[in-house]
Every structure is written in structure tokens, then in C-alpha cells.
Scaffold this active site. Structure first.
Site, PDB file in Angstrom:
ATOM      1  N   SER A  21      13.465 -32.439  45.578  1.00 57.32           N
ATOM      2  CA  SER A  21      13.038 -32.403  44.181  1.00 57.32           C
ATOM      3  C   SER A  21      14.096 -33.118  43.344  1.00 57.32           C
ATOM      4  O   SER A  21      15.288 -33.024  43.630  1.00 57.32           O
ATOM      5  CB  SER A  21      12.917 -30.946  43.741  1.00 57.32           C
ATOM      6  OG  SER A  21      12.610 -30.872  42.378  1.00 57.32           O
ATOM      7  N   LYS A  45       9.199 -32.564  40.961  1.00 54.45           N
ATOM      8  CA  LYS A  45      10.427 -32.309  40.185  1.00 54.45           C
ATOM      9  C   LYS A  45      10.450 -30.868  39.700  1.00 54.45           C
ATOM     10  O   LYS A  45       9.407 -30.281  39.418  1.00 54.45           O
ATOM     11  CB  LYS A  45      10.444 -33.252  38.984  1.00 54.45           C
ATOM     12  CG  LYS A  45      11.755 -33.238  38.236  1.00 54.45           C
ATOM     13  CD  LYS A  45      11.879 -34.473  37.362  1.00 54.45           C
ATOM     14  CE  LYS A  45      13.198 -34.475  36.620  1.00 54.45           C
ATOM     15  NZ  LYS A  45      14.340 -34.790  37.481  1.00 54.45           N
ATOM     16  N   ASN A 137      14.209 -22.817  42.299  1.00 54.92           N
ATOM     17  CA  ASN A 137      15.532 -23.450  42.194  1.00 54.92           C
ATOM     18  C   ASN A 137      16.535 -22.464  41.587  1.00 54.92           C
ATOM     19  O   ASN A 137      16.462 -22.149  40.397  1.00 54.92           O
ATOM     20  CB  ASN A 137      15.388 -24.714  41.329  1.00 54.92           C
ATOM     21  CG  ASN A 137      16.647 -25.534  41.281  1.00 54.92           C
ATOM     22  OD1 ASN A 137      17.681 -25.140  41.834  1.00 54.92           O
ATOM     23  ND2 ASN A 137      16.582 -26.675  40.622  1.00 54.92           N
ATOM     24  N   CYS A 140      20.378 -25.051  39.612  1.00 55.35           N
ATOM     25  CA  CYS A 140      20.594 -26.150  38.669  1.00 55.35           C
ATOM     26  C   CYS A 140      21.894 -25.920  37.885  1.00 55.35           C
ATOM     27  O   CYS A 140      22.035 -24.912  37.202  1.00 55.35           O
ATOM     28  CB  CYS A 140      19.427 -26.290  37.698  1.00 55.35           C
ATOM     29  SG  CYS A 140      19.737 -27.579  36.483  1.00 55.35           S
ATOM     30  N   ASN A 212      21.887 -27.780  46.718  1.00 56.39           N
ATOM     31  CA  ASN A 212      21.742 -28.550  45.490  1.00 56.39           C
ATOM     32  C   ASN A 212      23.070 -29.300  45.259  1.00 56.39           C
ATOM     33  O   ASN A 212      23.983 -29.206  46.082  1.00 56.39           O
ATOM     34  CB  ASN A 212      21.433 -27.593  44.328  1.00 56.39           C
ATOM     35  CG  ASN A 212      20.701 -28.297  43.190  1.00 56.39           C
ATOM     36  OD1 ASN A 212      21.033 -29.418  42.816  1.00 56.39           O
ATOM     37  ND2 ASN A 212      19.703 -27.643  42.636  1.00 56.39           N
ATOM     38  N   GLY A 268      21.408 -32.918  51.077  1.00 57.02           N
ATOM     39  CA  GLY A 268      22.734 -33.253  50.539  1.00 57.02           C
ATOM     40  C   GLY A 268      23.338 -34.428  51.277  1.00 57.02           C
ATOM     41  O   GLY A 268      23.761 -34.303  52.426  1.00 57.02           O
TER      42      GLY A 268
HETATM   43  C1  DHB Z   1      18.623 -30.934  37.236  1.00 57.29           C
HETATM   44  C2  DHB Z   1      19.663 -30.947  38.138  1.00 57.29           C
HETATM   45  C3  DHB Z   1      19.563 -30.203  39.286  1.00 57.29           C
HETATM   46  O1  DHB Z   1      20.549 -30.185  40.219  1.00 57.29           O
HETATM   47  C4  DHB Z   1      18.441 -29.435  39.523  1.00 57.29           C
HETATM   48  O2  DHB Z   1      18.367 -28.719  40.628  1.00 57.29           O
HETATM   49  C5  DHB Z   1      17.410 -29.418  38.616  1.00 57.29           C
HETATM   50  C6  DHB Z   1      17.506 -30.165  37.478  1.00 57.29           C
HETATM   51  C7  DHB Z   1      18.725 -31.719  35.992  1.00 57.29           C
HETATM   52  O3  DHB Z   1      19.821 -31.905  35.461  1.00 57.29           O
HETATM   53  O4  DHB Z   1      17.675 -32.144  35.472  1.00 57.29           O
END
Ligand code: DHB
Length: 384
Positions: A21, A45, A137, A140, A212, A268
Site C-alpha cells: 500500500s 492506498k 495500518n 503510519c 512499514n 521493506g
Molecule cells: C503514509 C505513510 C505511511 O507509512 C503509511 O503507512 C500510510 C500513509 C503517508 O504519509 O501518507
């Protein structure tokens, strides 16, 4: 015959390599290119409840030598309704039958519960909507003022408890599978605590995707003496080849600590079939590709599938089960084998270079001969 297929949480994937994503996953136009490639599935996404534009630009950066990237996008996305709309899914998938999956990254627990409710309602009202999995998620790092959920074990426990109690996960056949995207950990007790929480909810969690980005990294613009990224004081998520070794360790530790009913998906810094091979050796059932897809575009899936196929052929493996999770312990015998394999490769590379050079010399000799004949003809040397 080499078979790259796998399953994650019981979902069949024609190839164990698919997209992460994030990059190139915001719209059906972008995702349709993933669907048309060798990617084993399509993952959208990370969505929030409402659409949003994200952080100010510049919010992404690629190191000039290709070793790392940074992003602090702040979750720009079209909102959950867009990603579960049958029109979006149809535009994305075209006539491809591979799994379509969505990712959710609510700003708070209630947002995640709300989105899971919306996804269930949509499927209940229209059972032809095909969403194989929802990836929650917990990782983030780019939201101003919000800590990464996966680093706050109390909050993580609360999220998992409430999410897994939702009606959509009750009953013998859930409407979709639940996966969880985790941040990287660096210390054994943290791995243990995270895995213990996930194991508590193993009846609902079907896979864990690790990792992530490594959060809150900083790159400096040498000339301007300022961060390269604008938002959050320049602190941003680190990805790309630089994070591969952390990702491999996270996959290995998660595989050791998680209940065997929970699959591990490695993500990763994967840029080649060899990287995917290493992830699978460490226990991944599938491998997601983020930054490389961003930089190279969707042709990366075809390339990596071909590379992994070649590696498996060379090693005599016919399915990923032949080597999945079979990373050996370090041994003197292994080190000796590695030394002789590297030496053999070096000498076969040398032979190949010499052969190429001698071919080039032959081509040059023929070219010189042709030029000589042409010159001779032009200046009538023959008649002299
Ligand atoms: C974003 C970054 C990430 O690592 C994620 O998992 C989701 C969103 C971002 O900054 O948009």
C-alpha cells in the site's frame, strides 16, 4: 516448472510478489497497471474516512544513489468510499481475477471501526463486491501529533480488541480477511510484546505485514542547509534498500513469535527476486513491494517474478514452500560452501567477460576489414 503461487490468510495469490500500500495505489488508473502486471494481487492506498490532500510538498524524496527514500505524505487518499466502490474495483481489476485488497489507516480507533463497518455494509448490500482482505495500518508515522499505534502497546491492544469484536468477524465465514501492517521493531522485548497482542486475536488476524517505513528519519539538503521534506520538521518515513535488513529481521522474529495460524508478509526494501527469496527464507509467505514500485513502475513485478523464477530454477526449488522459513543457522560448513560458490561465480563471470571481449574483438576485426575494402575500392588501391 517453477510455481510462484502462495496463499496469505487463505487468500490465493498467483504470485507471492505483490504491491505494498502507498506508492501508485491512490487511484483506479494507477492500480489497473498493477492488476495488469505479474503482481499477485492489488492492495489499495491506506484510506481515511474522508478524502484528504495530505501534507504540503515536497513530501517525498529519493536519495540520488537509489539506496533510500523518504516520505511524509500525510495520507493523501480518495476516502474509503472510493476504494470500496464497485466502479473503482471494476476499473482497477478489468478482466483480472486476482485478489483486490484495501488498506485502512484511521486517524483514531473510531475511524477504523467506522471504515470496517462501511466495508461490511457495502459487501452485505452488494455481495458481488470482491474485497479479499482489509489491511489495518498500525504503523503510519507521518501524522502530526499522532504516535505510531504499533509503538503504543496499550493503544494497540485496545485497537485490536475492539476491531476484532466487530460483527463482521463473527460467524463461520467472515466477509473479508483481516491483515495488520506493523512498524519495525528493534528490540526483542518489543517484538515479544507486539506478537503477544497479535496472538491474542489470532482467531481474526490472518496475516501480519512487516514492516512499514522506519519512522522519523531525516535527510538534509546540503546546499540549502535545511531538511529535504517540508512537513513535520523534515522527519519522515525511511524506505528503500536501506531498510531491507531491518525488514528481514522483523519478518524472521515475527515468524518465530507469531502463532502459526497468522501468516507473515515481508515488506521493506525489496528490489529484486533475490530480496524476495531472502524474505521467504526468513518466513514470509508473500512479499510486498513499495519503494521499488514507486521508482521503477509496475514493470518491477514482472522483472522480480522472472528473477525469483530463475533463482528457484538454479537452486532446484519448484515451489516457495521448498524454502519458506528454512533459513539455516550459521555454520563453518555453510561459510565454506559460500566461499567456494563465490569463487566459482567469480571465475565464471571472468570467463563470460573474456568471451564477450573476444566477440567484440572479432566484430571489430570484421568492421576494420569491411572499412579497408571500402577504402581500397574508393581510392582504387586494387589497380595500383
Ligand atoms: C503514509 C505513510 C505511511 O507509512 C503509511 O503507512 C500510510 C500513509 C503517508 O504519509 O501518507
Amino acid at each position: 516448472m517453477v510455481d510462484l503461487s502462495t496463499t496469505i490468510g487463505g487468500i490465493p495469490l498467483s504470485s507471492c510478489i505483490y504491491n505494498a500500500s502507498g506508492p501508485r495505489t491512490g487511484s483506479s488508473a494507477a492500480m489497473s497497471k498493477i492488476a495488469a502486471s505479474s503482481s499477485g494481487g492489488v492492495l489499495a492506498k491506506s484510506a481515511t474516512v474522508a478524502n484528504q490532500t495530505g501534507n504540503d510538498q515536497p513530501r517525498t524524496w529519493h536519495d540520488e544513489n537509489g539506496s533510500a527514500s523518504l516520505n511524509s505524505e500525510g495520507l493523501p487518499n480518495n476516502g474509503i468510499e472510493y476504494y470500496i466502490d464497485p466502479k473503482t474495483i471494476a476499473e482497477t481489476m478489468g478482466d483480472q481475477s486476482k485478489p483486490y485488497m484495501v488498506s485502512i489507516s484511521g486517524k483514531c480507533l473510531n475511524d477504523n471501526l467506522l471504515m470496517l463497518g462501511q466495508i461490511s455494509d457495502a459487501i452485505n448490500q452488494n455481495p458481488s463486491i470482491n474485497i479479499a482482505a482489509v489491511e489495518l495500518n498500525l504503523a503510519c508515522p507521518n501524522i502530526v501529533g499522532k504516535p505510531t499505534i504499533g509503538y503504543d502497546f496499550e493503544q494497540m491492544e485496545d485497537v485490536m480488541k475492539q476491531v476484532t469484536s466487530l460483527p463482521c468477524f463473527k460467524g463461520s465465514k467472515p466477509l473479508f480477511r483481516l491483515g495488520v501492517k506493523m512498524p519495525p521493531y528493534f528490540d526483542r522485548p518489543h517484538f515479544e510484546q507486539a506478537a503477544a497482542i497479535l496472538n491474542k486475536y489470532k482467531s481474526v488476524i490472518t496475516y501480519v505485514a512487516s514492516i512499514n517505513t522506519i519512522g522519523n528519519a531525516l535527510a538534509v539538503d546540503y546546499y540549502a542547509e535545511m531538511p529535504v521534506i517540508r512537513a513535520k520538521g523534515g522527519f519522515a518515513g525511511l524506505s528503500g534498500p536501506a531498510v531491507k535488513y531491518t525488514a528481514l529481521a522483523n519478518v524472521k522474529q515475527m515468524r518465530e513469535l507469531l502463532d502459526e495460524s497468522i501468516d507473515v508478509v515481508g515488506v521493506g526494501g525489496v528490489t529484486s527476486g533475490k530480496d524476495a527469496f531472502e524474505m521467504i527464507l526468513c518466513g514470509a509467505r508473500a512479499v510486498q513491494v513499495g519503494t521499488c514500485h514507486w521508482v521503477e513502475g509496475p514493470s518491477c513485478f514482472d522483472r522480480m517474478c522472472n528473477e525469483l523464477t530463475d533463482i528457484m530454477k538454479e537452486k532446484g526449488y519448484t515451489s516457495i514452500d521448498d524454502f519458506r522459513g528454512k533459513l539455516k543457522e550459521w555454520s563453518k560448513e555453510g561459510a565454506a560452501l559460500s566461499r567456494s560458490a563465490k569463487a566459482a561465480k567469480k571465475s565464471s563471470d571472468k570467463v563470460a567477460i573474456e568471451k564477450k571481449e573476444s566477440e567484440n574483438h572479432s566484430i571489430l576485426a570484421v568492421l576494420f576489414a569491411i572499412i579497408a575494402v571500402l577504402l581500397a575500392d574508393k581510392f582504387n588501391f586494387v589497380s595500383l
